[in-house]
Enzyme design. Structure first.
Site, PDB file in Angstrom:
ATOM      1  N   CYS A 237       0.829  -1.204   0.000  1.00  0.00           N
ATOM      2  CA  CYS A 237       0.000   0.000   0.000  1.00  0.00           C
ATOM      3  C   CYS A 237       0.865   1.256   0.000  1.00  0.00           C
ATOM      4  CB  CYS A 237      -0.917  -0.003   1.215  1.00  0.00           C
ATOM      5  SG  CYS A 237      -2.052  -1.377   1.266  1.00  0.00           S
ATOM      6  N   THR A 238       1.699   1.401  -0.981  1.00  0.00           N
ATOM      7  CA  THR A 238       2.455   2.629  -1.150  1.00  0.00           C
ATOM      8  C   THR A 238       2.054   3.261  -2.462  1.00  0.00           C
ATOM      9  OG1 THR A 238       4.293   1.531  -2.277  1.00  0.00           O
ATOM     10  CG2 THR A 238       4.423   1.664   0.114  1.00  0.00           C
TER      11      THR A 238
END
Length: 461
Positions: free
Chosen positions: A320-321
């Site tokens: 989740c970047t």
């Protein structure tokens, strides 16, 4: 502001700054020329090469400077494969190599070559015997990093190098993360590294190729750097890189011990302060300054932003970047939790007070992110409802599929199952990791009729 991302780029060492400024005045001329200014520049280049070769553990004429560590890796792999093309076209790499190695492997595959990937255990380390078994008579080159850039695990390079020597296969070691801490042990054949990892300036890499290793540089070349790194040398940066490498090596034993103590504190305290955390990487065979952990039910990008607001610069291998929607290949190969991933890599001189403040603010930040995402606050209580449950998390990104699983898990009795439908690749890591952390059974996965995958979890406790 505490900078805790030295594994990406270490701050410029004071010695590097001094050497860079001095060599801008003395090293601007062409070191290939015979006049006074050229001879002065050549002396600086030769001195830098000798100092760097001593730190690496090779002869000066075995080492060349490149425009980056990535370029050194690419040149080392392509040159070795070309030099040994009569032996075979098989390249052996570990599953957790730096992306520069994996990109070179993709290029080799596209050109008709064969790539064998050696798996790692849950700590991120290869088994030397398994690596040795991957070598055959058609193997042209093997690659193994000295220590992992995301989780800090040190690899058994000496053992693998001995296996490669016995098989007659050269071993290329990516030593970017470890070279500032000490030389690479073992009978390696090629070595690549990057100055900005140890406090030198960016734009300087190095490639060492032992005498006797068959090597054929690829692409256009010239007379500079033995034809292995064409183009005018960035002499001031090279001088600064060599000076800083010598300086950090002189400090390595004492500073490494001090930073290891701070990292040990983080490794021990984070699981005590923050519920549902997995600290990843080998707890003993690792770099002294790096620790990585993953937080269940946490959006990694949000957590990094929250830490940034508190003044802490950290990085992540999380799915989740902003740069990727898939887990890092390192976490995927290890089979560990990927959501809410935080990598802390302390630079030289990192303050103990900053580490303590990091530990003070982290629990509240994680709790706040979990609350905003609606994560369950406690483990589910026993239930008596019958029948399997299905959670439709299609189209939802991490950590939502795992949060939805946790919310309904209390509705199934012991022996009952929950099926999570998800098209997020991170679910393949994070749902089994949730089961291991919760003591539940991960049954497996299969294709979902509606798209994505169906992940089945059975309640056993």
């Amino acid at each position: 502001m505490p900078y805790f991302d030295a594994a990406s780029a270490a701050p410029l060492h004071p010695v590097a700054r001094q050497a860079l400024l001095a060599s801008l005045d003395e090293g601007w001329a062409d070191p290939a020329r015979l006049y006074r200014e050229g001879r002065r520049a050549r002396l600086l280049l030769d001195t830098a090469r000798e100092a760097t070769a001593e730190a690496v553990g090779c002869r000066p004429d075995e080492l060349v400077f490149t425009p980056s560590g990535t370029r050194a890796v690419h040149a080392g792999i392509s040159g070795s494969l070309a030099g040994r093309r009569r032996v075979g076209n098989r390249l052996v790499v570990s599953a957790v190599e730096h992306s520069s190695v994996l990109h070179a492997a993709e290029t080799h595959t596209a050109a008709g070559g064969v790539v064998a990937e050696v798996p790692v255990d849950r700590s991120g380390a290869v088994d030397a015997d398994v690596f040795a078994a991957a070598l055959d008579s058609g193997t042209a080159l093997a690659c193994l990093q000295s220590a992992n850039h995301e989780v800090g695990t040190a690899q058994p390079v000496a053992e693998v190098a001995e296996a490669c020597r016995a098989a007659g296969v050269p071993l290329l070691v990516d030593a970017a993360q470890s070279l500032g801490w000490g030389p690479v042990e073992g009978a390696w054949s090629l070595l690549a590294a990057s100055a900005h990892k140890w406090g030198g300036p960016a734009g300087v890499g190095l490639l060492a190729v032992r005498k006797g290793v068959r090597f054929a540089p690829q692409g256009p070349s010239d007379e500079r750097e033995s034809g292995r790194a064409p183009g005018f040398e960035n002499l001031p940066a090279i001088v600064a890189a060599a000076a800083s490498l010598r300086a950090v090596r002189a400090e390595a034993e004492a500073e490494g011990a001090r930073l290891r103590g701070l990292v040990d504190r983080i490794r021990a305290r984070v699981p005590e302060l923050v519920p549902d955390v997995e600290v990843v990487g080998d707890p003993v065979r690792r770099l002294p300054h790096l620790v990585t952990f993953s937080c269940l039910y946490v959006d990694g990008e949000t957590l990094l932003h929250e830490l940034d607001r508190e003044g802490f610069s950290v990085s992540s291998g999380s799915s989740c970047t902003s740069s990727t929607l898939t887990p890092s290949h390192v976490l995927r190969a290890m089979g560990v939790l990927s959501e809410g991933n935080v990598r802390v890599s302390l630079p030289g001189g990192a303050a103990e007070d900053d580490v303590d403040r990091f530990l003070d603010v982290l629990p509240g930040l994680v709790a706040g992110v979990r609350e905003r995402l609606g994560a369950p606050a406690a483990s589910p209580a026993p239930a008596s409802a019958a029948g399997p449950l299905v959670v439709d998390a299609l189209g939802k990104r991490c950590p939502i599929p795992v949060i939805e699983l946790a919310k309904v898990f209390g509705e199934v009795p012991v022996g009952g199952t929950v099926t999570v439908l998800s098209d997020d690749e991170a679910a393949r890591l994070d749902i089994p990791a949730w089961c291991e952390m919760r003591g539940q059974e991960y049954v497996g996965e299969e294709a979902s009729p509606g798209g994505g995958r169906a992940y089945v979890v059975r309640r056993v406790t």
